[in-house]
Write an enzyme that holds these catalytic residues in place. Structure first.
Site, short mmCIF file in Angstrom:
data_model
loop_
_atom_site.label_atom_id
_atom_site.label_comp_id
_atom_site.label_asym_id
_atom_site.label_seq_id
_atom_site.Cartn_x
_atom_site.Cartn_y
_atom_site.Cartn_z
N ASP A 44 31.32 60.01 41.42
CA ASP A 44 32.60 60.18 40.75
C ASP A 44 33.73 59.47 41.51
O ASP A 44 34.89 59.51 41.10
CB ASP A 44 32.92 61.67 40.49
CG ASP A 44 33.11 62.45 41.76
OD1 ASP A 44 32.89 61.91 42.86
OD2 ASP A 44 33.50 63.64 41.66
N GLU A 182 29.17 64.82 54.01
CA GLU A 182 30.32 63.90 54.05
C GLU A 182 31.34 64.32 55.10
O GLU A 182 31.75 65.49 55.15
CB GLU A 182 30.98 63.81 52.65
CG GLU A 182 32.18 62.85 52.64
CD GLU A 182 32.63 62.39 51.26
OE1 GLU A 182 31.93 62.71 50.26
OE2 GLU A 182 33.66 61.72 51.19
O1 KIV Z 1 31.42 59.83 44.42
C1 KIV Z 1 30.76 59.24 45.28
O2 KIV Z 1 30.66 58.02 45.31
C2 KIV Z 1 30.10 60.08 46.27
C3 KIV Z 1 29.49 59.42 47.46
C4 KIV Z 1 30.40 58.64 48.24
C5 KIV Z 1 28.70 60.40 48.27
O3 KIV Z 1 30.06 61.25 46.11
#
Ligand code: KIV
Length: 291
Positions: A44, A182
């Site tokens: 997202d 993260e």
């Molecule tokens: O939304 C995204 O791209 C993510 C990743 C960076 C883990 O959640």
């Protein structure tokens, strides 16, 4: 890498490290797959880096599904994960399952990702027991940025590190096949990874996790040089500069008429051209014929 779900590689310094890219459209996914990336995540992050939204809370499931389907068309050889956006899974396990089914049926993804720890265990169990693999996401969970006080490092006190571990274990025990960690200090991410049976995918979590993920647009340097970039992003390309230079050269060549060059043109039969000119001379007013 299509059988990734069954591999469940536990971290060890000898285990293969998996590589994931968060990718949002067809051409980007084609490149990621050509490079042999293990996992393509339709994250997202789409909201902020590809759609120009202020944060990830704005993107809808409908929008995610459209982008997921485009990526899936390009990524036949990679394992694909579609992110469930904010508002599409928190209300109830039933709502989450309905959204996960859409991500698989319409988005053509093979798994879904959702943010959250212990409070999401029932939801993860509901989705996985219905046959859809789930990737968890703990630590910094951008959909909850306002509750977390912004994009901040997580797990950096004893209490927060223990809570991170409990969240990761709950997500694993609920059936997730892997977990994104993260913005977590490297040592904490390593300890959490070693305590789990399922692989971790780190982003801003050091190099001791089972795999890594970056957003493709960030790591290829596609965004303007003054765009905010988290500390953990390494730029492996400079697409901004090469695209900017390409567009400037196009402008110059259009202005100077260097483009289109003979090799870009379609040829006509000289007799057709001559007939057209003769028609204009004979039937059109002089001022029209001159213009
Ligand atoms: O939304 C995204 O791209 C993510 C990743 C960076 C883990 O959640």
């Amino acid at each position: 890498m299509r059988n990734l779900v069954s591999q469940q590689v536990r971290y060890s310094s000898h285990a293969p490290v998996s590589h994931t890219l968060a990718t949002h459209n067809y051409p980007s996914a084609l490149i990621a797959q050509e490079a042999g990336v293990d996992i393509i995540l339709v994250g997202d992050s789409l909201a902020m880096v590809s759609l120009g939204m202020a944060d990830t809370s704005e993107v809808t499931l409908d929008e995610m599904v459209v982008h997921a389907r485009a990526v899936a068309r390009a990524a036949a050889r990679s394992f694909t994960i579609g992110d469930l956006p904010m508002g599409s899974y928190e209300i109830s396990p039933k709502q989450a399952l309905a959204s996960a089914i859409r991500m698989v049926k319409e988005g053509r993804m093979q798994a879904v990702k959702l943010e959250g720890g212990q409070e999401m265990a029932e939801t993860i169990h509901k989705i996985t027991s219905s046959g859809i693999p789930v990737c968890g996401h703990v630590g910094l969970t951008p959909q909850r940025q306002h509750a977390l006080g912004g994009f901040k490092v997580q797990g950096n006190t004893v209490g927060k590190a223990l809570s991170l571990l409990r969240d990761a274990q709950a997500v694993q025990d609920a059936g997730a096949f892997c977990i994104v960690l993260e913005c977590v200090p490297q040592d904490i991410a390593e300890v959490v990874t070693q305590a789990l049976k399922v692989p971790t995918i780190g982003i801003g979590a050091g190099n001791k996790t089972s795999g890594q993920v970056l957003v493709q647009i960030d790591m290829l340097g596609t965004r303007p040089p003054d765009a905010f970039m988290p500390k953990f992003v390494k730029k492996y390309g400079d697409e901004w500069t090469s695209s900017l230079n390409g567009i400037k050269q196009y402008k110059e060549e259009v202005t100077s008429r260097a483009y289109p060059a003979p090799e870009h043109n379609y040829k006509s039969d000289p007799k057709v051209t001559e007939a057209l000119k003769a028609h204009i001379r004979e039937f059109m007013e002089p001022n029209q014929a001159e213009s």
